[in-house]
Design a protein around this motif. Structure first.
Motif, PDB file in Angstrom:
ATOM      1  N   HIS A  71       4.505 -79.382   1.639  1.00  0.00           N
ATOM      2  CA  HIS A  71       4.534 -78.882   0.483  1.00  0.00           C
ATOM      3  C   HIS A  71       4.587 -76.970   0.597  1.00  0.00           C
ATOM      4  CE1 HIS A  71       4.115 -76.611  -3.559  1.00  0.00           C
ATOM      5  NE2 HIS A  71       4.284 -78.121  -4.391  1.00  0.00           N
ATOM      6  N   GLN A  72       5.022 -76.071   0.285  1.00  0.00           N
ATOM      7  CA  GLN A  72       4.897 -74.599   0.647  1.00  0.00           C
ATOM      8  C   GLN A  72       3.781 -74.474   0.189  1.00  0.00           C
ATOM      9  OE1 GLN A  72       6.811 -75.894  -1.408  1.00  0.00           O
ATOM     10  NE2 GLN A  72       7.010 -74.586  -3.460  1.00  0.00           N
ATOM     11  N   ASP A  73       3.429 -74.352  -0.970  1.00  0.00           N
ATOM     12  CA  ASP A  73       1.565 -73.700  -1.852  1.00  0.00           C
ATOM     13  C   ASP A  73       0.633 -74.469  -0.631  1.00  0.00           C
ATOM     14  OD1 ASP A  73       3.114 -72.778  -3.624  1.00  0.00           O
ATOM     15  OD2 ASP A  73       2.089 -73.966  -5.104  1.00  0.00           O
ATOM     16  N   GLY A 118       6.908 -76.537   8.429  1.00  0.00           N
ATOM     17  CA  GLY A 118       7.385 -75.675   7.217  1.00  0.00           C
ATOM     18  C   GLY A 118       7.635 -77.291   5.802  1.00  0.00           C
ATOM     19  N   ILE A 178       0.566 -75.389   2.713  1.00  0.00           N
ATOM     20  CA  ILE A 178       0.956 -74.376   4.598  1.00  0.00           C
ATOM     21  C   ILE A 178       0.205 -73.118   4.055  1.00  0.00           C
ATOM     22  CG2 ILE A 178       2.288 -73.575   5.617  1.00  0.00           C
ATOM     23  CD1 ILE A 178       4.565 -75.585   4.694  1.00  0.00           C
ATOM     24  N   ALA A 179       0.484 -72.439   2.873  1.00  0.00           N
ATOM     25  CA  ALA A 179       0.047 -71.168   3.171  1.00  0.00           C
ATOM     26  C   ALA A 179      -1.339 -71.218   3.212  1.00  0.00           C
ATOM     27  CB  ALA A 179       0.506 -70.297   1.112  1.00  0.00           C
ATOM     28  N   GLN A 237       1.577 -67.399  -2.148  1.00  0.00           N
ATOM     29  CA  GLN A 237       2.368 -66.994  -0.729  1.00  0.00           C
ATOM     30  C   GLN A 237       0.908 -66.366   0.336  1.00  0.00           C
ATOM     31  OE1 GLN A 237       5.935 -65.825  -0.141  1.00  0.00           O
ATOM     32  NE2 GLN A 237       5.829 -66.637  -2.000  1.00  0.00           N
ATOM     33  N   ASP A 291       4.297 -71.072  -6.245  1.00  0.00           N
ATOM     34  CA  ASP A 291       4.595 -69.675  -5.624  1.00  0.00           C
ATOM     35  C   ASP A 291       3.455 -69.114  -5.007  1.00  0.00           C
ATOM     36  OD1 ASP A 291       6.561 -67.627  -4.986  1.00  0.00           O
ATOM     37  OD2 ASP A 291       6.218 -66.360  -6.213  1.00  0.00           O
TER      38      ASP A 291
END
Length: 248
Positions: free
Chosen positions: A111-113, A108, A115-116, A78, A76
């Protein structure tokens, strides 16, 4: 002592992508810090939450690196002031000359983490002139959008890198941690970079691939650029990539 800081979202991210290169830098006298922003505990039972940190500690110990923990929420992350402040604190405390992190994929796909973290490191690095070199690594699962422009022969640290990856026993079921997959990626980049052509017959070349996001150093670094070499398939005989070599 000059410092290199590797900033990654999870335990095992750095091991898979840049531990060989970090080993080269350590052998050249750099202090090597591996910062994990989260503990990587998403999906694990509460009783196993400490395992991943302990695995990361053992993996860094194999190479003689120091481990830093951010302990932010896994899965999670951000792109926010909270994340930027955590990484900026590491940069302020340790003043790294070289930073290594995830590749930033604006589509994107990664993995979202990852990228952040990549976005946060880019934000910080471009405001810190003391960071002389910023390298972004190949996504651990691979990506068609990743276009490296620098390659490092890490053959001398291949066995230590594999030993460090093997410390992550809680993740051993994942395909991208298997030796066969790791070897396939390395062989691909060795072929793309031309390093496999110059190796001794019967010897394996282990290569890590990077994208240079920022550079203000060349021959003065522990890593230096070779000149572009001729590429038989290009009309002008010029090859677009540069390979990194160690300066002895």
């Amino acid at each position: 002592m000059r410092t290199v800081l590797a900033v990654f979202a999870h335990p095992d991210d750095a091991e898979l992508t840049c531990f060989g290169t970090l080993g080269i830098l350590k052998s050249q006298g750099y202090r090597v810090l591996v910062g994990i922003v989260t503990d990587g505990i998403a999906g694990l039972p509460y009783t196993a939450a400490a395992d991943r940190v302990q695995e990361a500690e053992r993996a860094s110990a194999v190479m003689g690196f120091e481990l830093l923990r951010g302990a932010l929420p896994d899965g999670d992350l951000q792109y926010s002031s909270c994340l930027i402040m955590q990484i900026e604190q590491w940069v302020r405390n340790y003043e790294p000359a070289i930073v290594v992190t995830h590749d930033y994929d604006p589509a994107g796909i990664d993995h979202q983490d990852h990228i952040a973290v990549a976005r946060a490191v880019l934000n910080i690095a471009h405001r810190k002139p003391e960071i002389e070199l910023l390298l972004q690594v190949e996504p651990s699962r691979g990506s068609r959008s990743f276009e490296p422009n620098v390659f490092v022969d890490v053959s001398q640290f291949a066995s230590e890198k594999l030993a460090a990856i093997a410390c992550h026993k809680s993740q051993s079921h994942k395909g991208y941690l298997q030796r066969g997959y790791i070897g396939l990626r390395s062989s691909w980049w060795a072929a793309v970079s031309g390093m496999s052509d110059s190796s001794d017959a019967g010897s394996d070349v282990h290569v890590e691939a990077f994208r240079i996001a920022r550079s203000s150093i060349f021959a003065s670094s522990a890593l230096a650029f070779t000149q572009p070499t001729a590429h038989a398939g290009s009309p002008d005989g010029v090859r677009s990539d540069y390979t990194l070599r160690r300066v002895v």
